[in-house]
Enzyme design. Structure first.
Site, PDB file in Angstrom:
ATOM      1  N   PHE A  25       0.841  -1.191   0.000  1.00  0.00           N
ATOM      2  CA  PHE A  25       0.000   0.000   0.000  1.00  0.00           C
ATOM      3  C   PHE A  25       0.881   1.247   0.000  1.00  0.00           C
ATOM      4  O   PHE A  25       1.900   1.290   0.704  1.00  0.00           O
ATOM      5  CB  PHE A  25      -0.895   0.013   1.240  1.00  0.00           C
ATOM      6  CG  PHE A  25      -2.280  -0.533   0.996  1.00  0.00           C
ATOM      7  CD1 PHE A  25      -3.326   0.327   0.709  1.00  0.00           C
ATOM      8  CD2 PHE A  25      -2.528  -1.892   1.055  1.00  0.00           C
ATOM      9  CE1 PHE A  25      -4.602  -0.156   0.489  1.00  0.00           C
ATOM     10  CE2 PHE A  25      -3.799  -2.399   0.838  1.00  0.00           C
ATOM     11  CZ  PHE A  25      -4.844  -1.523   0.549  1.00  0.00           C
ATOM     12  N   HIS A  59      -1.051 -12.673   3.250  1.00  0.00           N
ATOM     13  CA  HIS A  59      -0.982 -12.378   4.670  1.00  0.00           C
ATOM     14  C   HIS A  59      -2.343 -12.511   5.336  1.00  0.00           C
ATOM     15  O   HIS A  59      -3.389 -12.425   4.693  1.00  0.00           O
ATOM     16  CB  HIS A  59      -0.418 -10.976   4.912  1.00  0.00           C
ATOM     17  CG  HIS A  59      -1.275  -9.872   4.362  1.00  0.00           C
ATOM     18  ND1 HIS A  59      -1.189  -9.449   3.058  1.00  0.00           N
ATOM     19  CD2 HIS A  59      -2.245  -9.115   4.945  1.00  0.00           C
ATOM     20  CE1 HIS A  59      -2.050  -8.477   2.846  1.00  0.00           C
ATOM     21  NE2 HIS A  59      -2.718  -8.255   3.979  1.00  0.00           N
ATOM     22  N   ASP A  61      -4.769 -10.860   8.135  1.00  0.00           N
ATOM     23  CA  ASP A  61      -5.066  -9.711   8.979  1.00  0.00           C
ATOM     24  C   ASP A  61      -5.521 -10.190  10.355  1.00  0.00           C
ATOM     25  O   ASP A  61      -6.330 -11.128  10.456  1.00  0.00           O
ATOM     26  CB  ASP A  61      -6.202  -8.874   8.386  1.00  0.00           C
ATOM     27  CG  ASP A  61      -5.746  -7.945   7.288  1.00  0.00           C
ATOM     28  OD1 ASP A  61      -4.531  -7.865   7.038  1.00  0.00           O
ATOM     29  OD2 ASP A  61      -6.621  -7.303   6.672  1.00  0.00           O
ATOM     30  N   HIS A  65      -6.050  -5.148  13.583  1.00  0.00           N
ATOM     31  CA  HIS A  65      -5.759  -4.275  12.437  1.00  0.00           C
ATOM     32  C   HIS A  65      -6.917  -3.335  12.138  1.00  0.00           C
ATOM     33  O   HIS A  65      -6.715  -2.209  11.690  1.00  0.00           O
ATOM     34  CB  HIS A  65      -5.446  -5.142  11.213  1.00  0.00           C
ATOM     35  CG  HIS A  65      -5.264  -4.404   9.932  1.00  0.00           C
ATOM     36  ND1 HIS A  65      -4.389  -3.356   9.790  1.00  0.00           N
ATOM     37  CD2 HIS A  65      -5.853  -4.564   8.702  1.00  0.00           C
ATOM     38  CE1 HIS A  65      -4.432  -2.903   8.552  1.00  0.00           C
ATOM     39  NE2 HIS A  65      -5.320  -3.609   7.875  1.00  0.00           N
ATOM     40  N   HIS A 166     -14.113  -5.121   6.495  1.00  0.00           N
ATOM     41  CA  HIS A 166     -13.353  -5.583   7.655  1.00  0.00           C
ATOM     42  C   HIS A 166     -14.216  -5.530   8.924  1.00  0.00           C
ATOM     43  O   HIS A 166     -14.138  -6.428   9.773  1.00  0.00           O
ATOM     44  CB  HIS A 166     -12.099  -4.722   7.847  1.00  0.00           C
ATOM     45  CG  HIS A 166     -10.962  -5.059   6.940  1.00  0.00           C
ATOM     46  ND1 HIS A 166     -10.834  -4.515   5.690  1.00  0.00           N
ATOM     47  CD2 HIS A 166      -9.897  -5.895   7.099  1.00  0.00           C
ATOM     48  CE1 HIS A 166      -9.724  -4.988   5.121  1.00  0.00           C
ATOM     49  NE2 HIS A 166      -9.140  -5.821   5.960  1.00  0.00           N
TER      50      HIS A 166
END
Length: 214
Positions: A25, A59, A61, A65, A166
């Site tokens: 990012f 990955h 999370d 996070h 999320h």
């Protein structure tokens, strides 16, 4: 008696290579490996250290996070990250979130990996990748899904500050895998192994994600 494998495993490695070229990012810390000792410089061994965002390559999370009260990655139960899994191809316009109607077949496993094809080169940052909608998260959670994965850097759009998907994952206590490499993997059912490292207090961890053919 000699112990041998009865049958060789057939598997797909769905983890992109991690290197200095790996896209992260904008503003996040890129991967860097520094050699402290090396054979090429006359040392008796190779010895190196790395600096990187924990959101590198494939990955997991951690809830910490995206939620202030969420668990860190060292506290997450490992059974989220291994077990029956389904790979599902989906299509959407560039930059769009996937809605429940993107599901062309039924959910058939408690771990669901979305193959969007919208972030084809893990070494080149592209902001227009597909992501997931909170409505889709709510729907698949109702189907018994415990882990959701995607072949893009995030289940939310690159510029999202609220991180609606999320937050939906947090409401349902689901696990998240991002940055997967699903090109060439046929749709279907597999066994997933994608264990995060036990980084104390960390908000994510790289994984070596593998799909074993059933």
């Amino acid at each position: 008696m000699k112990i041998t494998d009865a049958k060789p495993l057939r598997y797909y490695d769905i983890s992109p290579e991690i290197s200095e070229k790996s896209a992260v990012f904008p503003g996040d810390a890129p991967f860097r490996r520094t050699a402290g000792l090396s054979f090429s410089q006359g040392s008796h061994l190779d010895l190196s250290h790395i600096e990187t965002t924990v959101h590198i390559g494939a990955h997991a999370d951690a809830p910490s996070h995206y939620h202030a009260g969420g668990e860190t990655i060292d506290l997450r139960a490992l059974d989220f990250y291994m077990g029956p899994c389904q790979v599902l191809s989906v299509k959407a316009s560039s930059g769009k979130r996937l809605l429940p109607d993107a599901l062309r077949v039924g959910v058939a496993a408690p771990r669901l990996l979305f193959k969007t094809g919208s972030f084809p080169d893990p070494n080149r940052w592209e902001a227009g990748f597909n992501s997931l909608s909170p409505e889709l998260i709510d729907f698949i959670a109702g189907q018994g899904v415990r882990l959701v994965g995607i072949d893009t850097p995030s289940i939310d759009p690159h510029d999202s500050k609220i991180l609606e998907s999320h937050q939906a994952v947090h409401r349902h206590d689901m696990a998240v895998l991002e940055g997967l490499l699903l090109e060439g993997v046929p749709d279907g059912r597999y066994e997933l192994i994608a264990l995060p490292l036990k980084f104390k207090g960390a908000d994510a961890s790289p994984v070596r994600a593998v799909l074993v053919e059933k």
